[in-house]
Motif scaffolding. Structure first.
Motif, PDB file in Angstrom:
ATOM      1  N   THR A   1      21.643  19.520   3.722  1.00  0.00           N
ATOM      2  CA  THR A   1      22.985  18.963   3.841  1.00  0.00           C
ATOM      3  C   THR A   1      23.513  19.213   5.245  1.00  0.00           C
ATOM      4  O   THR A   1      23.452  20.339   5.757  1.00  0.00           O
TER       5      THR A   1
ATOM      6  N   GLN B   1      14.680  20.993  -1.110  1.00  0.00           N
ATOM      7  CA  GLN B   1      16.043  20.518  -1.337  1.00  0.00           C
ATOM      8  C   GLN B   1      16.514  19.765  -0.100  1.00  0.00           C
ATOM      9  O   GLN B   1      16.086  20.052   1.016  1.00  0.00           O
ATOM     10  N   ARG B   2      17.377  18.805  -0.326  1.00  0.00           N
ATOM     11  CA  ARG B   2      17.875  17.986   0.767  1.00  0.00           C
ATOM     12  C   ARG B   2      18.732  18.834   1.701  1.00  0.00           C
ATOM     13  O   ARG B   2      19.594  19.581   1.278  1.00  0.00           O
TER      14      ARG B   2
ATOM     15  N   ARG C   1      11.190  24.929  -4.350  1.00  0.00           N
ATOM     16  CA  ARG C   1      11.281  23.470  -4.494  1.00  0.00           C
ATOM     17  C   ARG C   1      12.103  22.918  -3.342  1.00  0.00           C
ATOM     18  O   ARG C   1      13.144  23.483  -2.974  1.00  0.00           O
TER      19      ARG C   1
ATOM     20  N   GLU D   1      20.972  29.254   4.248  1.00  0.00           N
ATOM     21  CA  GLU D   1      21.451  27.888   4.073  1.00  0.00           C
ATOM     22  C   GLU D   1      21.447  27.224   5.447  1.00  0.00           C
ATOM     23  O   GLU D   1      21.367  27.914   6.473  1.00  0.00           O
TER      24      GLU D   1
ATOM     25  N   ARG E   1      28.603  25.307  -3.389  1.00  0.00           N
ATOM     26  CA  ARG E   1      27.150  25.188  -3.504  1.00  0.00           C
ATOM     27  C   ARG E   1      26.478  26.560  -3.522  1.00  0.00           C
ATOM     28  O   ARG E   1      25.257  26.654  -3.638  1.00  0.00           O
TER      29      ARG E   1
ATOM     30  N   HIS F   1      14.619  24.762   1.172  1.00  0.00           N
ATOM     31  CA  HIS F   1      14.119  24.861  -0.188  1.00  0.00           C
ATOM     32  C   HIS F   1      15.086  25.636  -1.082  1.00  0.00           C
ATOM     33  O   HIS F   1      15.963  26.357  -0.606  1.00  0.00           O
ATOM     34  N   ALA F   2      14.873  25.483  -2.392  1.00  0.00           N
ATOM     35  CA  ALA F   2      15.620  26.223  -3.404  1.00  0.00           C
ATOM     36  C   ALA F   2      14.673  27.146  -4.152  1.00  0.00           C
ATOM     37  O   ALA F   2      13.474  26.870  -4.257  1.00  0.00           O
TER      38      ALA F   2
END
Length: 530
Positions: free
Chosen positions: A134, A131-132, A129, A238, A172, A86-87
């Motif tokens: 990565t 987040q994809r 929210r 992350e 990022r 998530h972000a």
């Protein structure tokens, strides 16, 4: 009829009431999926289980409904640890917002404001929210000591560092390693406006020049910093790594020195709780301002007992990287038993060169930006960290406004007498050089020869010092720093028995992460009659 209380009973009642007023209460809240991004929990927005929340000491993990409970007292900052999935939202200043201050009484009155009284809240909720995830590498920008002392310096930071990157980078995540400003905390707003144009979440470590110097105790010395940037100690996750930010500046008002490197009891409690949630083979990046090693041998700048205690907590983690700044030099340090590290292999600390270089000093170039080379001969700039999915990392240093391959600074005489005794050399400042870095040189198309590592001042900066001394008027707002011995300088002797005329000097260094890097310059041999 009024009854008089005995002094002992009166003391018992008053002391009990005072203790009750200071006793921590319980804070509750929900971490939820903020589908519409409005920062408020609306109907149908579910709680997220398994998210870590902390008060800076204890750690809670949300239940299946996304709920948590933590002790809080006056002066607590609650924060959510951003998970890999998530972000967190951005605040009005464009920087990540992942905390709630609990200051019902406000903070002590301070010159730069501190923290105002916070309204009572029945629930301290945190929006996230999705987040994809990565699967590739994580690219990250790292700034050491941006440290503007004025809005003029903020302009240098913007034109020298940020504008060349804005819209042209693949990072990022970003990180500034303390001394966000140079004592003038009103500059935070200007710095955040500039940094936010890079368009990525940006984390901030507090430095010794971010302190409220009118605070009377260490506990209050970062109130203004916390008001702007949130907790001074926290974690961020992350997919490729867990990042831990630590305030390691212990303020000592009224003493000399006025601060020392070290950690607090609440930080050790947080670290112990948080590290226990991580797999032992996960990449952990510890970010601080004051380095863990002592730049001057024998002078304790970070409390040894605190360092040993931290290293004991980290000992069983197999992938740890330490990041620090503060010195306005650049070097790599490998901790071992001599500094209290007892892990299976040496522990790498990268002491990142300052983004402001030598405090935005030196002669200005054609664009009006100071040279600001650091005292070890490293130009100002910033670092890149690339973390792979398995936790392996690669480091590089980018000189401000220079080509990507500008990794070696050369200094050599422009002309020598042909046939003179070969007593003069070419110096190579390998900005990311380490003690075991292989550095070689050749003249024209000759054979490659090894260069010798020397710990002495960089001659290029020495020449600037002499020019400053010889000038009849100031050459800049502040002169360049006095050159110190560099830990990443190599020397090769220049031959004088070649043909008269110009000769090319080529240097190559074999970087641990970036491979072979080259630089070149020229010198001339002249025939001279007595």
């Amino acid at each position: 009829m009024n009854r008089l209380l005995s002094p002992a009973l009166l003391c018992l009642l008053v002391c009990s009431a005072a203790a009750s007023a200071q006793a921590p209460s319980q804070a509750t809240g929900v971490v939820f999926e903020d589908r519409n991004g409005n920062g408020q929990r609306d109907q149908g927005e579910r709680g997220i289980p398994g998210i870590k929340v902390s008060n800076g000491r204890e750690l809670a993990i949300t239940d299946p409904q996304g709920r948590y409970t933590l002790p809080v007292a006056q002066g607590t900052t609650l924060f959510v640890i951003k998970p890999p999935t998530h972000a967190v939202p951005s605040g009005r200043n464009g920087l990540p917002e992942f905390w709630h201050h609990v200051f019902p009484q406000g903070s002590p009155s301070l010159r730069y404001g501190g923290i105002a009284a916070t309204p009572a809240a029945t629930s301290h909720d945190f929006p996230l929210r999705g987040q994809r995830m990565t699967k590739g590498d994580l690219r990250m920008l790292v700034f050491g000591d941006p440290q503007p002392k004025s809005r003029t310096d903020v302009g240098y930071y913007e034109r020298d560092i940020v504008q060349p990157l804005a819209g042209r980078h693949d990072a990022r995540l970003g990180l500034s390693l303390g001394d966000i400003v140079n004592d003038d905390l009103t500059l935070y707003a200007d710095m955040n406006r500039v940094t936010a144009t890079l368009g990525v979440p940006w984390l901030h470590v507090p430095g010794n020049h971010d302190l409220d110097f009118d605070a009377t105790r260490d506990e209050d010395a970062l109130l203004t910093f916390r008001n702007v940037f949130g907790p001074d100690t926290y974690a961020w996750e992350e997919p490729q790594a867990s990042f831990i930010v630590l305030d390691d500046v212990v303020y000592q008002p009224g003493r000399k020195p006025s601060y020392v490197g070290g950690l607090r009891e609440d930080q050790f409690a947080f670290l112990q709780a948080y590290l226990a949630t991580l797999p032992k083979d996960r990449r952990v990046v510890i970010s601080v301002h004051i380095p863990f090693f002592d730049p001057v041998p024998g002078v304790e700048t970070f409390r040894r007992a605190d360092r040993e205690r931290l290293f004991a907590l980290l000992q069983d983690h197999t992938q740890v990287l330490l990041l620090s700044a503060h010195t306005h030099n650049q070097r790599h340090w490998y901790h071992d038993a001599s500094t209290g590290w007892h892990g299976a292999k040496p522990l790498h600390e990268y002491n990142v060169g300052a983004t402001c270089g030598a405090f935005w000093s030196g002669v200005k170039d054609a664009q009006g930006i100071p040279d600001t080379t650091m005292s070890d001969g490293t130009p100002n700039g910033y670092a890149w960290i690339t973390v792979k999915p398995d936790g392996a990392y690669a480091l590089s240093y980018q000189v401000a406004r220079s080509p990507d391959d500008d990794a070696i600074g050369l200094h050599a005489p422009k002309v020598l007498r042909r046939g003179a005794w070969p007593a003069f050399g070419v110096y190579a400042n390998v900005y990311m050089g380490q003690a075991d870095t292989r550095v070689e040189y050749r003249i024209d198309e000759g054979d490659w020869k090894s260069m010798k590592r020397v710990e002495q001042p960089d001659p290029r900066l020495v020449a600037e010092n002499i020019a400053d001394d010889s000038a009849g008027q100031l050459r800049g707002y502040d002169r360049s720093p006095e050159a110190d011995a560099s830990t990443h300088l190599w020397r090769g002797t220049l031959p004088t028995d070649l043909a008269p005329g110009e000769h090319r000097i080529e240097v190559r260094a074999f970087d641990h992460w970036q491979g072979e890097q080259r630089a070149q310059t020229r010198y001339r041999l002249d025939d001279v009659q007595e």
